[in-house]
Design a protein around this motif. Sequence first.
Motif, PDB file in Angstrom:
ATOM      1  N   SER A   1       1.587   7.920  -4.234  1.00 22.54           N
ATOM      2  CA  SER A   1       1.727   6.460  -4.167  1.00 22.54           C
ATOM      3  C   SER A   1       1.802   6.007  -2.713  1.00 22.54           C
ATOM      4  O   SER A   1       1.230   4.986  -2.339  1.00 22.54           O
ATOM      5  CB  SER A   1       2.935   5.983  -4.978  1.00 22.54           C
ATOM      6  OG  SER A   1       4.122   6.017  -4.219  1.00 22.54           O
TER       7      SER A   1
ATOM      8  N   PHE B   1      -1.975   6.524  -1.263  1.00 21.52           N
ATOM      9  CA  PHE B   1      -3.074   5.731  -1.809  1.00 21.52           C
ATOM     10  C   PHE B   1      -2.746   4.255  -2.012  1.00 21.52           C
ATOM     11  O   PHE B   1      -3.647   3.414  -1.978  1.00 21.52           O
ATOM     12  CB  PHE B   1      -3.564   6.343  -3.130  1.00 21.52           C
ATOM     13  CG  PHE B   1      -4.159   7.708  -2.957  1.00 21.52           C
ATOM     14  CD1 PHE B   1      -5.324   7.874  -2.217  1.00 21.52           C
ATOM     15  CD2 PHE B   1      -3.553   8.830  -3.498  1.00 21.52           C
ATOM     16  CE1 PHE B   1      -5.881   9.126  -2.031  1.00 21.52           C
ATOM     17  CE2 PHE B   1      -4.100  10.090  -3.324  1.00 21.52           C
ATOM     18  CZ  PHE B   1      -5.267  10.237  -2.581  1.00 21.52           C
ATOM     19  N   VAL B   2      -1.478   3.937  -2.288  1.00 22.13           N
ATOM     20  CA  VAL B   2      -1.123   2.513  -2.385  1.00 22.13           C
ATOM     21  C   VAL B   2      -0.867   1.995  -0.979  1.00 22.13           C
ATOM     22  O   VAL B   2      -1.420   0.981  -0.554  1.00 22.13           O
ATOM     23  CB  VAL B   2       0.107   2.280  -3.288  1.00 22.13           C
ATOM     24  CG1 VAL B   2       0.479   0.806  -3.312  1.00 22.13           C
ATOM     25  CG2 VAL B   2      -0.162   2.769  -4.712  1.00 22.13           C
ATOM     26  N   TRP B   3      -0.017   2.699  -0.243  1.00 24.41           N
ATOM     27  CA  TRP B   3       0.265   2.368   1.154  1.00 24.41           C
ATOM     28  C   TRP B   3       0.651   0.905   1.353  1.00 24.41           C
ATOM     29  O   TRP B   3       0.100   0.191   2.179  1.00 24.41           O
ATOM     30  CB  TRP B   3      -0.917   2.768   2.064  1.00 24.41           C
ATOM     31  CG  TRP B   3      -0.645   2.561   3.514  1.00 24.41           C
ATOM     32  CD1 TRP B   3      -1.368   1.798   4.394  1.00 24.41           C
ATOM     33  CD2 TRP B   3       0.450   3.094   4.285  1.00 24.41           C
ATOM     34  NE1 TRP B   3      -0.801   1.829   5.645  1.00 24.41           N
ATOM     35  CE2 TRP B   3       0.318   2.608   5.607  1.00 24.41           C
ATOM     36  CE3 TRP B   3       1.546   3.909   3.967  1.00 24.41           C
ATOM     37  CZ2 TRP B   3       1.224   2.920   6.617  1.00 24.41           C
ATOM     38  CZ3 TRP B   3       2.453   4.216   4.971  1.00 24.41           C
ATOM     39  CH2 TRP B   3       2.278   3.717   6.276  1.00 24.41           C
ATOM     40  N   ALA B   4       1.598   0.441   0.540  1.00 22.37           N
ATOM     41  CA  ALA B   4       2.165  -0.894   0.716  1.00 22.37           C
ATOM     42  C   ALA B   4       3.551  -0.836   0.092  1.00 22.37           C
ATOM     43  O   ALA B   4       3.671  -0.696  -1.121  1.00 22.37           O
ATOM     44  CB  ALA B   4       1.304  -1.947   0.043  1.00 22.37           C
TER      45      ALA B   4
END
Lengths: 245, 114
Positions: free
Chosen positions: A58, A61-64
């Motif tokens: 997470s 790949f999400v990086w927020a």
Amino acid sequence: MRLPALDSPKWHSTWASFGFGFLAVGSSILGLVLFATYVGIGALAHNAGFSLGWALASTLFVWAGPAQIILISTLGAGATIVQAGVAVTLSAIRLFPMVVAILPMLRGPRTPLRKLVLPAHFIAVTMWIESFRLLPRVPRESRIAFANGLGSGLVSVCLFATAFGYELAANLPDLLAAGILLLTPLAFLFSTARNSKQLVDRVALVAGLALFPIVSQLHTGVDLLISGVVAGTLAYGVHRWRRLQ
Amino acid sequence: MSNFIGDWHALLVLLLAGVLPNEIWRVLGLVFGGSIDEGSELLVWVRATATAILAGVIAQILVFPPGVLASVPDVVRYGATLLGFVAFVATRQSILAGVLCGEAVLLAGKWWLG
């Protein structure tokens, strides 16, 4: 850290430019706050019953941060994929103007779009602030490599922090584990307050904090969306009303 | 290794509910970036709503705390946040000072009150 002068030949190497970006993370005070936030995210993921691999994926790949916390807390509270996805996407809309604002600093007249995909993925609030601070000190043709280095450095620090927080939550006594879980709300509250320079943002922050506990009494499954959209619209209304005055 | 990854269903959920709904806005920014006015009214509303959702998440963690944070008495959690905010304001908005103060109050409070 001191960057080479704009006309220094050191910038001619792509890998050196990448390296300068990677090492610039050490000069970022925001990096410390980001580290604390991701320690908190790792701990939250552990508490919600996700695997360490899931938590690391997470972050990569999400990086927020906000999207990850929304995802972990909504799924942890039993939300469906659609409910969690809608809450995540609403929180992520703010990435759109950030990407729009950064791209002109990275792009040259003949830069192909595919070279901008990776830098665009790295853009989140810390990267956005640090890009405005650092990119003007980098020659234009080296900026993509520099931004990729800076982004990779920030992601590396946060992957370590995620794993660290995950293991801490698993192994620390309750007293300290509770402290780790409080890191995330504190870090986000203060960094959001600091980024709220305009009245509309401050009203949104205060109204959002106040409205959620009330809306949550309705137990709709989308409480977060309802309170967020109502408080955000209220703040926008105040902004419009002030402009009419 | 299977312990590290957990079950594959959870990774699929991560992709569908986390990665795609988040990444789509970066991709749209990349593709349509040239044609959007940065100061447009729609973006003001979007920013306000995104801030309010994040504020809601903060409230959610404080009011319905996860895991062992729930074992901390309400008054200590709210007090830690409030005093942390006071420290943040008093130090000309140092995020670090606010976080450290809030954490110190939480640890001390839980230590005394259980």
